[in-house]
Design a protein around this motif. Structure first.
Motif, short mmCIF file in Angstrom:
data_model
loop_
_atom_site.label_atom_id
_atom_site.label_comp_id
_atom_site.label_asym_id
_atom_site.label_seq_id
_atom_site.Cartn_x
_atom_site.Cartn_y
_atom_site.Cartn_z
N GLU A 326 0.94 -1.00 0.09
CA GLU A 326 0.00 0.06 0.15
C GLU A 326 0.87 1.30 -0.07
OE1 GLU A 326 -2.17 -0.37 3.46
OE2 GLU A 326 -3.35 -2.27 2.82
N SER A 327 1.95 1.43 -0.78
CA SER A 327 2.59 2.40 -0.82
C SER A 327 2.84 2.99 -2.45
CB SER A 327 4.10 1.99 -0.32
OG SER A 327 4.03 1.70 0.82
N ASN A 328 3.42 4.19 -2.51
CA ASN A 328 4.05 4.55 -3.60
C ASN A 328 5.43 4.30 -3.89
OD1 ASN A 328 1.54 6.54 -4.14
ND2 ASN A 328 2.22 7.19 -2.40
N TRP A 329 5.46 4.17 -5.20
CA TRP A 329 6.77 3.76 -5.70
C TRP A 329 7.33 4.65 -7.07
CZ3 TRP A 329 8.65 -1.95 -7.53
CH2 TRP A 329 10.09 -2.05 -8.05
N ASP A 330 8.51 5.58 -6.98
CA ASP A 330 8.59 6.22 -7.93
C ASP A 330 10.23 6.09 -8.43
OD1 ASP A 330 6.38 7.70 -7.52
OD2 ASP A 330 7.31 9.40 -6.42
N ALA A 331 10.66 6.25 -9.70
CA ALA A 331 11.63 5.81 -10.15
C ALA A 331 12.06 6.69 -11.28
CB ALA A 331 11.67 4.35 -10.53
N ALA A 332 13.42 6.72 -11.55
CA ALA A 332 14.16 7.42 -12.70
C ALA A 332 15.49 6.97 -12.86
CB ALA A 332 13.79 8.75 -12.47
N ARG A 333 16.23 7.30 -13.76
CA ARG A 333 17.55 7.20 -13.90
C ARG A 333 18.38 8.25 -13.48
NH1 ARG A 333 19.45 7.25 -20.28
NH2 ARG A 333 18.88 9.53 -20.52
N SER A 334 19.56 8.10 -13.02
CA SER A 334 20.71 9.24 -12.77
C SER A 334 21.89 8.78 -13.43
CB SER A 334 20.61 9.23 -11.05
OG SER A 334 21.65 10.22 -10.74
N PRO A 335 22.73 9.52 -13.85
CA PRO A 335 23.86 9.71 -14.43
C PRO A 335 24.99 9.49 -13.45
CG PRO A 335 23.34 11.98 -14.67
CD PRO A 335 22.35 11.08 -14.11
N VAL A 336 26.05 8.40 -13.66
CA VAL A 336 26.91 8.45 -12.62
C VAL A 336 28.47 8.40 -13.13
CG1 VAL A 336 25.59 6.77 -11.28
CG2 VAL A 336 27.12 6.12 -12.96
N GLY A 337 28.35 8.85 -14.40
CA GLY A 337 30.07 9.03 -15.18
C GLY A 337 30.10 7.62 -16.04
N ASP A 338 31.47 7.42 -16.19
CA ASP A 338 31.80 6.54 -17.43
C ASP A 338 32.51 5.15 -16.43
OD1 ASP A 338 32.59 4.83 -19.27
OD2 ASP A 338 33.92 6.32 -20.14
N ILE A 339 31.61 4.33 -15.95
CA ILE A 339 32.26 3.18 -15.23
C ILE A 339 32.90 2.36 -15.86
CG2 ILE A 339 31.52 1.25 -13.85
CD1 ILE A 339 28.81 2.81 -13.03
N ASP A 340 32.51 2.01 -17.26
CA ASP A 340 33.36 1.19 -17.97
C ASP A 340 34.73 1.79 -18.71
OD1 ASP A 340 31.36 -0.85 -17.22
OD2 ASP A 340 29.83 -0.25 -18.89
N ARG A 341 34.41 3.21 -18.84
CA ARG A 341 35.75 3.64 -19.66
C ARG A 341 35.44 3.64 -21.06
NH1 ARG A 341 40.88 3.29 -15.25
NH2 ARG A 341 39.71 4.25 -13.48
#
Length: 663
Positions: A326-341
């Motif tokens: 019985e809860s709300n769930w929101d989501a989106a993406r966030s940039p973190v940089g170039d992990i894999d180079r």
């Protein structure tokens, strides 16, 4: 962890500080001796610091270095966890089996193994600093090592439970390079506000599991086994490992955990999976489910059935689980940089799970987006995991508590949107320390809490520009600075004086001192050293002296005087402008150092013609034992100010400024 400020605690601390000051200074006595007497005073000139013998031995063994980089022979232990648990939400009971494959990567033969049973904080007779429910603690049903069942026995192979620690004597010593398998069947009743307000349940729609399984104590290259008890105040120190988690729970409950859900097709509804996929590509926050349609959309099971959830996490040193309905769930993406180079931007999914009454939480996913992207850039280490999930925990927690990829935070309904951003930024900054750079929070809570508070304040400035977000922590420190109620930063965290001392030494003062260090070194050098620390110690165990040595190595400066003044002592800073003489187009003035903490003197001199002269008197005169030094500027000064950027925690800023014609 961040806790709401207690006005009563701060008022008490201020009252104690005022009383102590009155005891030291009888009525009518001057605040400082006259200048002539001050010139005759001596001050400490031996400001070198030495790490403890255990750390020096690590340097001799080449697992640590005096440069602040891991040594050529650095090692750390590893554990593979398979956790199989069942959550009864009606009875608020968890039962499970922990299978732990412990890898001895050290050069030492281990004749005992130590395991933390943190829910024993709630056992009858447990030693604890803060009040806690007595729910019985951990029920051990079976303990097996290397395939051999063990009983409580202090002489031969067996185990002994003492408080929150279980010490096991295995059937055979674990040699260097070997591994051993532990199997533990256990259970416990979930406390409502457990582990010092870091887990528990609220109403009928939230259970947050943390400190919920047997976890190996740390065996490291400096101390060996860390067997400190969990007393509910200072938090944890754990080793890195991999986790396979299986949790059986009622079907109407949504489960989110540290790690990646590996069986979404058997747990999440088609519509939820589709919305999560869309959110993973969206810069705008999307609703995944709402409290109104939660039961219809969230999971695949029917009421009365159970679902089995499976998660996998790697290179983490703890896991937490949220069960909501019985809860709300929101989501989106966030940039973190170039992990894999590979030249491409990588992203993490941010999630916010909250109940309808927590109306301010509709902004939390956006706050997470900013914080994850900001700290990835600020530390120079991209956020490395697939998701970051914030869970609203009103009724369990007032502030916030961090776990790898997870945080539990209060509803903040009565405290404002900005306060909710602050706690979000704080808990997410913890993903870098202690989650990526691990430290011993039981002994050195200031390392992660202080660095995190500093980073939080920088993120605040980026999100809410236009004010000095470091100032509140500076003022909280100054409330008790130099008083008998203040304790040194480098003090075992569970042994601070009652009242504000733990918070000031762990949060406010180290965050304040980092601002001062940035002023001393300059922005560029400071940031180079700051990022070098995170880069060098990512997914390793850092000690305070690794931090100190990194800053000295990168800056090329001996900073013992700084560490000694601010971390090892409760000395205060009080620099004053005195004896100003203006003759023609020349101004000569004296800087007097009335405290014991030594610092350089940044100056801004405003000239009568409108020009501003800036210069810094180095720390050298104070290191020589002097309490006065003079300087001259080639202009007719109208105003002189020490530390015009207010970067230093000077206990009396009224004597930092001189103005022509002033009193």
């Amino acid at each position: 962890m961040i806790r709401p400020r207690s006005l009563a605690t701060l008022a008490l601390a201020a009252s104690i500080a005022g009383c102590a000051a009155a005891e030291r200074r009888p009525a009518g006595e001057a605040a400082a001796p006259p200048p002539a007497e001050r010139e005759r005073q001596e001050r400490p000139t031996f400001l070198e610091i030495e790490p403890p013998e255990s750390f020096r031995r690590a340097i001799e063994r080449d697992t640590r270095t005096t440069r602040g980089v891991p040594g050529a022979d650095y090692w750390q232990q590893w554990a593979d966890y398979a956790l199989d648990a069942r959550l009864d939400t009606d009875a608020r009971r968890l039962d499970g089996t922990a299978t732990i494959v412990y890898h001895n990567r050290s050069p030492d033969t281990l004749r005992v193994l130590n395991v933390n049973l943190l829910q024993n904080l709630h056992a009858p007779g447990a030693v604890r600093i803060r009040p806690a429910e007595v729910t019985g603690g951990v029920e051990l049903k079976r303990v097996s090592v290397a395939g051999r069942p063990l009983e409580e026995d202090q002489r031969g192979p067996g185990y002994r439970v003492r408080g929150t620690l279980m010490t096991i004597r295995p059937p055979a010593p674990v040699l260097p390079g070997e591994r051993v398998t532990l199997e533990i069947d256990y259970g416990f009743d979930v406390p409502q506000r457990g582990a010092g307000g870091r887990m528990g349940y609220s109403e009928e729609n939230l259970v947050f599991l943390a400190y919920w399984y047997p976890i190996m104590a740390v065996y490291d290259d400096v101390i060996g086994w860390h067997t400190d008890q969990f007393l509910s105040n200072a938090e944890f120190y754990a080793g890195f490992g991999s986790y396979d988690i299986t949790l059986e729970a009622p079907a109407e409950w949504m489960i989110v955990s540290t790690g990646t859900l590996t069986n979404p097709n058997r747990t999440l509804s088609d519509s939820v999976r589709a919305r999560l996929e869309a959110a993973s590509r969206s810069d705008e926050v999307l609703p995944i489910v709402t409290s109104e349609n939660f039961g219809e959309l969230a999971t695949m099971g029917e009421a009365g059935e159970t679902l089995t959830w499976r998660f996998r996490a790697d290179s983490v040193h703890d896991v937490a689980i949220s069960a909501t309905k019985e809860s709300n769930w929101d989501a989106a993406r966030s940039p973190v940089g170039d992990i894999d180079r590979d030249g491409l931007t990588d992203y993490a999914l941010v999630n916010a799970l909250y109940r309808e009454a927590a109306e301010r939480w509709e902004h939390v996913a956006r706050y997470e987006q900013h914080a994850i992207a900001f700290f990835s850039d600020f530390t120079g280490v991209p956020y490395p995991w697939p998701h970051m999930t914030a869970v609203e925990g009103g009724g369990i927690i007032g502030g916030g508590m961090e776990f790898p990829m997870m945080t539990l935070m209060g509803d903040y309904t009565a405290r404002g949107d900005s306060a909710l951003y602050y706690v979000t930024a704080h808990e997410l900054a913890h993903m870098w320390i202690p989650m990526i750079v691990s430290n011993d929070e039981r002994r050195y809570a200031w390392m992660d809490e202080g660095l995190t508070t500093f980073a939080e304040n920088v993120a605040r400035t980026d999100f809410f520009p236009g004010r000095d977000h470091h100032e509140p922590d500076r003022q909280d420190y100054l409330e008790i600075a130099g008083d008998e109620t203040e304790g040194e930063i480098v003090r075992w965290s569970d042994y601070h004086y009652p009242g504000a001392a733990y918070r000031v030494a762990s949060y406010d003062k180290p965050a304040t001192v980092m601002v001062a260090l940035r002023e001393v070194l300059g922005e560029e050098t400071f940031m180079e050293a700051y990022r070098a620390f995170f880069d060098r110690w990512a997914f390793r165990h850092a000690y305070p002296w690794d931090l100190f040595n990194t800053f000295e190595d990168v800056s090329g400066r001996d900073l013992d005087w700084f560490w000694r003044s601010w971390f090892y002592e409760t000395w205060t800073l009080d620099q004053a402008v005195v004896d100003v003489t203006v003759e023609g187009d020349t101004t000569r003035f004296v800087i007097e150092d009335r405290g014991r903490a030594v610092m350089p003197v940044p100056l801004a001199v405003e000239c009568a013609g409108g020009e501003t002269v800036r210069r810094t008197i180095p720390v050298d005169p104070w290191l020589e034992g002097r309490t006065r030094t003079s300087t001259t500027v080639d202009c007719r000064a109208s105003r002189i100010e020490i530390d015009p950027g207010h970067a230093f925690p000077d206990v009396d800023r009224t004597n930092n400024v001189w103005t022509a014609g002033g009193p």
